[in-house]
Scaffold this active site. Structure first.
Site, mmCIF file in Angstrom:
data_model
loop_
_atom_site.group_PDB
_atom_site.id
_atom_site.type_symbol
_atom_site.label_atom_id
_atom_site.label_comp_id
_atom_site.label_asym_id
_atom_site.label_seq_id
_atom_site.Cartn_x
_atom_site.Cartn_y
_atom_site.Cartn_z
ATOM 1 N N GLU A 16 -2.480 11.837 3.092
ATOM 2 C CA GLU A 16 -3.327 11.305 4.161
ATOM 3 C C GLU A 16 -3.235 12.231 5.372
ATOM 4 O O GLU A 16 -2.162 12.764 5.697
ATOM 5 C CB GLU A 16 -2.873 9.893 4.536
ATOM 6 C CG GLU A 16 -3.726 9.219 5.587
ATOM 7 C CD GLU A 16 -3.266 7.796 5.880
ATOM 8 O OE1 GLU A 16 -4.093 6.985 6.334
ATOM 9 O OE2 GLU A 16 -2.063 7.501 5.647
ATOM 10 N N GLU A 58 0.855 -1.190 0.000
ATOM 11 C CA GLU A 58 0.000 0.000 0.000
ATOM 12 C C GLU A 58 0.887 1.234 0.000
ATOM 13 O O GLU A 58 1.851 1.318 0.774
ATOM 14 C CB GLU A 58 -0.901 -0.005 1.235
ATOM 15 C CG GLU A 58 -1.736 1.250 1.399
ATOM 16 C CD GLU A 58 -2.532 1.258 2.687
ATOM 17 O OE1 GLU A 58 -2.824 2.350 3.199
ATOM 18 O OE2 GLU A 58 -2.872 0.170 3.203
#
Length: 496
Positions: A322, A317
């Site tokens: 974020e 990932e």
């Protein structure tokens, strides 16, 4: 007769003409113990001769024989003191090697025949039938090494077993030194290793933009896998609630703000939101994301990331953007992987390291994160008009850059990107301690806005947010008016 050193020299006279030592009253002595004195009675007077070198008479001479010393000469009452040149005999080197270098009183100058000059003189006294050495012989080097029963054959030479032990110790020390040097070299070499991010030529492969932006994405439907307090809605419902829409300039994703406490149904089980995944998957490339606005606010957890949703964490990932809650800490860039991906290596970046182990089972699946500056996400980022987020994924590693709207490189605008000219990255994940090929594959581009969930709940209270996350989300729809993504275009380049 006259006795001098020349008359007694063996090199100047035949042996037959040499006086017998016994006739001269010579008392033999042992080399190891020195001469043995024979003392006369103390009452006898000693008369010095008027001249030297003349023999008048010897009253008694003790001569050696096999049984010891005996008296054989006639006795006389006359006491005579004379000086005699007594010849000294060189020590026999065969007795001990050290005797070869002992001078034993011989003078240093050599005579005309090539030998040494001869012995020095000393006095003897003849009185009442006994002979006494009045003056001791002079020895230039009279000390000899002591004898020992276990003395080595050669002086100063160690026994073989001691020599062997010394060599063994020396060899061990040398081996240890070599091992230490090798280990230190390996550690230093490992610490200094860094991949060669040589220039690659990139060509445009895919573009996500305009009114068809969302046509290239699939909508995830249902509850959030990360325990978020949301209902991800399908494409038709998202269009109906205006949660996604696209124009020629932008594509927007948002959280629903229409459902409140009096609504039916209400948001008591979660608020409506959106999560989209690109239909196409990637195994490398250069990704240019134009991000105009980032979601923020208490309870939010937005992300722009890449993942294989069916093979996580095996296929890895990559979190490009974020943040949680108010997003006032800035953007967080992170990798999540299976075991064997570590960033405790040399890196070149401007961001702050949060964790180094990318393994999803360490640090509660925090991954190996890098924190950007405060203006890299949230209200400050949006007020500046957003910017470009670039991510290069290649065999040498994964790097990420963030450029403000006013500082976008010209080669990106011209669609001829050259990462080698962009300077130090915001986040650097080199392949030194992590194989890119084995940990990252079949990645889809994902954008979503989660609410609450694992990450948000962990820091909700310390972010200065009220109540608890789920209650706040369910009862405050207007708190999410800034919880939306606005994208320009996504360009994906492939190395040629």
């Amino acid at each position: 007769m006259s006795l001098d050193s020349s008359s007694l020299s063996q090199k100047s006279r035949p042996p037959s003409q040499l006086p017998d030592r016994r006739e001269l009253g010579y008392q033999p002595f042992e080399y190891w113990k020195g001469p043995k004195r024979i003392l006369p009675p103390r009452a006898q007077p000693i008369t010095k001769p008027s001249s030297t070198g003349t023999v008048t008479r010897i009253e008694e001479i003790r001569l050696p024989n096999r049984s010891g010393y005996t008296s054989t000469a006639p006795q006389h009452k006359l006491a005579v003191v004379h000086t005699y040149p007594i010849e000294k005999v060189r020590p026999d080197p065969s007795l001990h090697p050290a005797l070869a270098t002992t001078n034993m009183g011989w003078e240093q100058p050599h005579n005309v025949h090539g030998g040494q000059a001869g012995p020095t003189s000393f006095q003897v006294r003849d009185a009442n039938g006994r002979v006494e050495f009045v003056t001791e012989p002079s020895y230039d080097n009279q000390e000899l090494p002591p004898r020992a029963n276990n003395m080595s054959r050669y002086v100063g030479v160690q026994p073989w077993y001691k020599r062997k032990r010394v060599w063994l110790i020396s060899a061990i020390v040398l081996i240890v030194a070599i091992i230490v040097a090798v280990v230190a070299g390996v550690l230093v070499s490992k610490a200094n290793r860094y991949p060669d991010y040589a220039k690659l030529n990139y060509s445009l492969q895919d573009t996500y933009s305009g009114e068809t932006f969302f046509d290239q994405f699939d909508y995830f439907t249902g509850y959030d896998p990360a325990q978020g307090f949301v209902h991800y809605v399908p494409k038709e419902q998202a269009l109906q609630l205006n949660l996604t829409h696209a124009t020629t300039e932008s594509a927007v994703m948002r959280v629903d703000t229409s459902v409140g406490p009096g609504s039916s149904p209400d948001a008591s089980t979660g608020r409506f939101s959106v999560r989209v995944s690109s239909k196409k998957q990637y195994n490398s490339g250069l990704f240019i994301f134009d991000v105009k606005h980032t979601p923020f606010g208490c309870g939010t957890w937005p992300a722009l990331w890449l993942v294989d949703e069916t093979e996580w964490p095996k296929s890895g990932e990559i979190d490009v953007m974020e943040a949680v809650n108010k997003a006032d800490n800035g953007n967080q860039m992170t990798l999540h992987t299976s075991d064997g991906c570590d960033m405790s290596v040399k890196r070149k970046m401007t961001g702050e390291v949060l964790h180094k182990d990318c393994f999803n089972e360490t640090n509660s699946n925090a991954g190996c994160g890098v924190q950007g500056n405060e203006a890299s996400f949230g209200a400050s980022y949006n007020a500046a008009g957003g910017g470009i987020m670039a991510m290069e994924w290649r065999n040498e590693g994964i790097r990420m850059w963030q450029f403000g709207r006013s500082s976008i490189p010209a080669d990106i605008t011209a669609k001829k990107p050259d990462p080698s000219s962009w300077g130090i990255a915001a986040a650097d994940f080199p392949n030194t301690g992590c194989s890119m090929d084995s940990h990252f594959r079949n990645q889809s581009i994902i954008a979503n806005i989660d609410l609450c969930g694992q990450f948000t709940n962990a820091v909700y209270a310390e972010s200065g947010c009220p109540s608890n996350c789920s209650d706040f989300v369910a009862n405050n729809p207007q708190a999410f008016k800034d919880a939306f993504w606005e994208f320009g275009a996504f360009d994906v380049y492939k190395a040629s």
